[in-house]
Scaffold this active site. Structure first.
Site, PDB file in Angstrom:
ATOM      1  N   GLY A  47       0.729  -1.348   0.057  1.00 44.60           N
ATOM      2  CA  GLY A  47       0.182  -0.068   0.080  1.00 44.60           C
ATOM      3  C   GLY A  47       0.533   1.159  -0.004  1.00 44.60           C
ATOM      4  N   HIS A  48       2.080   1.179   0.004  1.00 38.99           N
ATOM      5  CA  HIS A  48       3.055   2.323  -0.024  1.00 38.99           C
ATOM      6  C   HIS A  48       4.116   2.350  -1.070  1.00 38.99           C
ATOM      7  CE1 HIS A  48       5.574   5.659   1.951  1.00 38.99           C
ATOM      8  NE2 HIS A  48       4.480   5.647   2.588  1.00 38.99           N
ATOM      9  N   PHE A  49       3.661   2.733  -2.011  1.00 42.83           N
ATOM     10  CA  PHE A  49       2.604   3.171  -2.809  1.00 42.83           C
ATOM     11  C   PHE A  49       2.455   2.259  -3.928  1.00 42.83           C
ATOM     12  CE2 PHE A  49       4.501   6.893  -0.749  1.00 42.83           C
ATOM     13  CZ  PHE A  49       3.175   7.571  -0.344  1.00 42.83           C
TER      14      PHE A  49
END
EC number: 4.2.1.59
Length: 141
Positions: A47-49
């Site tokens: 999720g990053h990123f």
């Protein structure tokens, strides 16, 4: 030099939150130089990123803190204890860290009294500073 098995005998962190792969230099109570090999398999990259993997700054700070904890937990009488953040000052993010980078984690204790202390911390990729900070810490049970 300490390998991953030896590191796990000193600090309580375990995968996926163990962020120190090896230690190249160690002076108990004074300083350490460690390494973190950053791979795309790290869980935070999901999720990053998405589409642009960047290691979160707070994770780099945690890797530095684990290096500092190792310095203090190798002092006689501190084995089996925990090292907690007391504060962070002068934090500067200077370079992104991405999969394939090898972070060099340098921590030097500049002041220590009883169960409290202060250390300077620098994370580098090759010769480029990625993060620098000053940590305040407390040693507890």
């Amino acid at each position: 030099m300490l390998n991953i098995d030896e590191i796990q005998k000193i600090i309580p962190h375990r995968p996926p939150f163990l962020l120190l792969d090896r230690v190249d230099e160690l002076e108990p109570g004074k300083k350490a130089v460690g390494r973190k090999c950053v791979t795309m398999n790290e869980p935070y990259f999901v999720g990053h990123f998405p589409g642009k993997a960047v290691m979160p700054g707070v994770i780099i700070l945690e890797a530095l803190a684990q290096t500092g904890a190792l310095v203090m937990l190798t002092v006689e009488g501190n084995a089996g204890k925990l090292v907690y953040f007391g504060g962070m000052d002068k934090v500067k993010f200077k370079r992104q860290v991405i999969p394939g980078d090898v972070l060099t984690l340098e921590v030097e204790i500049i002041k220590s009294k009883g169960n409290f202390g202060v250390g300077t911390a620098v994370a580098k990729v090759e010769d480029q500073v990625a993060v620098e900070a000053v940590f305040t810490f407390a040693i507890g049970e």
